[in-house]
Enzyme design. Sequence first.
Site, PDB file in Angstrom:
ATOM      1  N   SER A  88       0.813  -1.212   0.000  1.00  0.00           N
ATOM      2  CA  SER A  88       0.000   0.000   0.000  1.00  0.00           C
ATOM      3  C   SER A  88       0.846   1.261   0.000  1.00  0.00           C
ATOM      4  O   SER A  88       0.342   2.343  -0.289  1.00  0.00           O
ATOM      5  CB  SER A  88      -0.902   0.023   1.230  1.00  0.00           C
TER       6      SER A  88
ATOM      7  N   THR B 193       2.381   2.140   2.881  1.00  0.00           N
ATOM      8  CA  THR B 193       2.254   2.676   4.243  1.00  0.00           C
ATOM      9  C   THR B 193       3.590   3.130   4.808  1.00  0.00           C
ATOM     10  O   THR B 193       3.665   4.172   5.486  1.00  0.00           O
ATOM     11  CB  THR B 193       1.629   1.611   5.176  1.00  0.00           C
TER      12      THR B 193
ATOM     13  N   HIS C 107       1.888  16.098  15.367  1.00  0.00           N
ATOM     14  CA  HIS C 107       1.983  14.639  15.374  1.00  0.00           C
ATOM     15  C   HIS C 107       1.868  14.073  13.954  1.00  0.00           C
ATOM     16  O   HIS C 107       1.036  14.526  13.153  1.00  0.00           O
ATOM     17  CB  HIS C 107       0.865  14.051  16.249  1.00  0.00           C
ATOM     18  N   PRO C 108       2.698  13.062  13.622  1.00  0.00           N
ATOM     19  CA  PRO C 108       2.662  12.511  12.263  1.00  0.00           C
ATOM     20  C   PRO C 108       1.322  11.893  11.886  1.00  0.00           C
ATOM     21  O   PRO C 108       0.896  12.005  10.722  1.00  0.00           O
ATOM     22  CB  PRO C 108       3.786  11.465  12.256  1.00  0.00           C
ATOM     23  N   ASN C 109       0.647  11.251  12.835  1.00  0.00           N
ATOM     24  CA  ASN C 109      -0.653  10.632  12.537  1.00  0.00           C
ATOM     25  C   ASN C 109      -1.807  11.596  12.766  1.00  0.00           C
ATOM     26  O   ASN C 109      -2.686  11.766  11.911  1.00  0.00           O
ATOM     27  CB  ASN C 109      -0.869   9.374  13.379  1.00  0.00           C
ATOM     28  N   ASP C 110      -1.831  12.215  13.932  1.00  0.00           N
ATOM     29  CA  ASP C 110      -2.984  13.022  14.313  1.00  0.00           C
ATOM     30  C   ASP C 110      -3.119  14.294  13.488  1.00  0.00           C
ATOM     31  O   ASP C 110      -4.240  14.772  13.264  1.00  0.00           O
ATOM     32  CB  ASP C 110      -2.896  13.402  15.802  1.00  0.00           C
TER      33      ASP C 110
ATOM     34  N   SER D 272      -5.756   8.122   4.837  1.00  0.00           N
ATOM     35  CA  SER D 272      -5.179   6.795   4.969  1.00  0.00           C
ATOM     36  C   SER D 272      -4.099   6.681   3.903  1.00  0.00           C
ATOM     37  O   SER D 272      -4.164   7.371   2.872  1.00  0.00           O
ATOM     38  CB  SER D 272      -6.252   5.723   4.743  1.00  0.00           C
TER      39      SER D 272
ATOM     40  N   THR E 224       9.445  -1.349 -48.851  1.00  0.00           N
ATOM     41  CA  THR E 224       8.458  -2.108 -48.091  1.00  0.00           C
ATOM     42  C   THR E 224       8.988  -3.527 -47.974  1.00  0.00           C
ATOM     43  O   THR E 224       9.554  -4.065 -48.935  1.00  0.00           O
ATOM     44  CB  THR E 224       7.091  -2.107 -48.794  1.00  0.00           C
ATOM     45  N   HIS E 225       8.847  -4.134 -46.808  1.00  0.00           N
ATOM     46  CA  HIS E 225       9.450  -5.448 -46.519  1.00  0.00           C
ATOM     47  C   HIS E 225      10.977  -5.389 -46.644  1.00  0.00           C
ATOM     48  O   HIS E 225      11.619  -6.414 -46.910  1.00  0.00           O
ATOM     49  CB  HIS E 225       8.915  -6.529 -47.464  1.00  0.00           C
TER      50      HIS E 225
ATOM     51  N   SER F 179      34.158   0.633 -32.424  1.00  0.00           N
ATOM     52  CA  SER F 179      34.675  -0.721 -32.280  1.00  0.00           C
ATOM     53  C   SER F 179      36.028  -0.701 -31.598  1.00  0.00           C
ATOM     54  O   SER F 179      36.837   0.201 -31.821  1.00  0.00           O
ATOM     55  CB  SER F 179      34.801  -1.383 -33.652  1.00  0.00           C
TER      56      SER F 179
ATOM     57  N   LYS G  54      35.459   2.580 -37.442  1.00  0.00           N
ATOM     58  CA  LYS G  54      34.039   2.230 -37.433  1.00  0.00           C
ATOM     59  C   LYS G  54      33.284   3.162 -36.480  1.00  0.00           C
ATOM     60  O   LYS G  54      33.725   3.418 -35.360  1.00  0.00           O
ATOM     61  CB  LYS G  54      33.858   0.784 -36.980  1.00  0.00           C
TER      62      LYS G  54
ATOM     63  N   GLU H 106      20.547   3.503 -30.758  1.00  0.00           N
ATOM     64  CA  GLU H 106      20.527   2.287 -29.948  1.00  0.00           C
ATOM     65  C   GLU H 106      20.171   2.587 -28.496  1.00  0.00           C
ATOM     66  O   GLU H 106      19.454   1.811 -27.846  1.00  0.00           O
ATOM     67  CB  GLU H 106      21.886   1.595 -30.041  1.00  0.00           C
TER      68      GLU H 106
END
Length: 474
Positions: A106, A108, A138-141, A148, A196-197, A327, A333, A340
């Site tokens: 989650s 959390t 407070h971190p939660n309150d 949540s 093409t191809h 190379s 080269k 790439e």
Amino acid sequence: MSGFRIERDSMGEVQVPANAYYGAQTQRAVENFPISGWSLPPALIHAMGLVKYACAVANRDLGKLTGSGKHPLSDQQVEALLAACREVSDGKLDDQFPVDVFQTGSGTSSNMNVNEVIANRAIELLGGDRFLAEKPVHPNDHVNMGQSTNDTFPTAIHVAVGCEIQRDLIPALRRLADVLAEKARRWDRVIKIGRTHLMDATPLRLGQEVGGLARQLELSIARAGRAIEAVHELPVGGTAVGSGINTHPQFGRRVAEVLARETGLGFIEAVDHFEGNAQRDGLVDCHGHLRTVATTLFNVANNIRWLGSGPRCGFFEVLLPDRQPGSSIMPGKVNPVMCESLMQVAARVLGNDQTVTISGAAGGQFQLNIMMPVMGQAVLESIFLMAAATRAFVDFCAEGLEANEDVCEASVEKSLSMVTSLNPYIGYEQAAKLAKEAFASGKTIRTLCREQGILPEGTLREALDPMRMTEPQE
């Protein structure tokens, strides 16, 4: 131990690094998940700070933070809380978020990491001792009031993803689209053979070919915009399961309004909070658009790589900038390294799409998806990699592309597909015989036609005009 302090949570005491702003729950997560060494992407941390800011603004305006609850805050404390949220969203406390990506599904652990950092930093801004057991902020309150993890963490993912696409990916795609469009205009009179191809086809203009690539990028920009739209709905306000327990009925709407104002994006409260909490279909949809963008980037880079192949035994119709020796054994080269690199990034994004898709399909049971941290990481990585690789491709390849006009034009006259324009005059069957004879003899279609007197010279010249072949004729 001198390098640590003792913090407490509902499970008891834990040692935390002495100067850390985070607390016990963060430290437990650090110890529980020594998995990858990858912390959450900075963009997600910053978005979490912004979400906490928006939540605090909504709770302040609703009178919740300063109301008659068990631990009401003073106006000064609320301002400190807002300032601490801003510091997180501005990236000033990035080193305080050590929790691994592969954590509780989650998020959390990371939500509490943010809550603890904001609370302790707010206390410090107030001139207090952030190491006290009793936290005046407070971190939660307070920081997590009306929230949540189950609604705020996915909200932060949506905000981070939307902002990064808008701020980073779309501008990179725009640059590439503009550069390719300019090349297409410059090369509009350069005739070359079509393929093409991977086989010879009728002539076209190099500008037309590259213009097609530019159009792919324009469509990619539109898809990136739709990717943002896919994450506009925010779960915040649903709290634990979508019911909105412990929060105000207006909370989700107000938070979404603050986030929309702060980001300039069209964020709104989830239409249905039970869907908003439980499912991450919007994120899967978002990455589906990004997957298509990656497909385009792979295709564009690969086509340019093919066009630049050679220099003597390939197509060599486009000259790529020389960036580095190609190379360790073949002197002189030079390879299409920027193509790439971009192709590898696209492949990674396609792999990330599998992660996101599987996580969305299999990770959501009942009221919660438990694959959210890795989904957020994968989507943001895709955005970051495509933006960075596209910028590099523009800077070190696309802007320096040059047309090899002599090679382009030389291949047209000797192509057997020139015979296609004779179909209206001599029919398909005779044209096919002529093409086979040209191939066997090594002669051009034009030469054979003249030798055999197939058409009057004026008609032949018009029929075999390569420029005329590149667009419809009345």
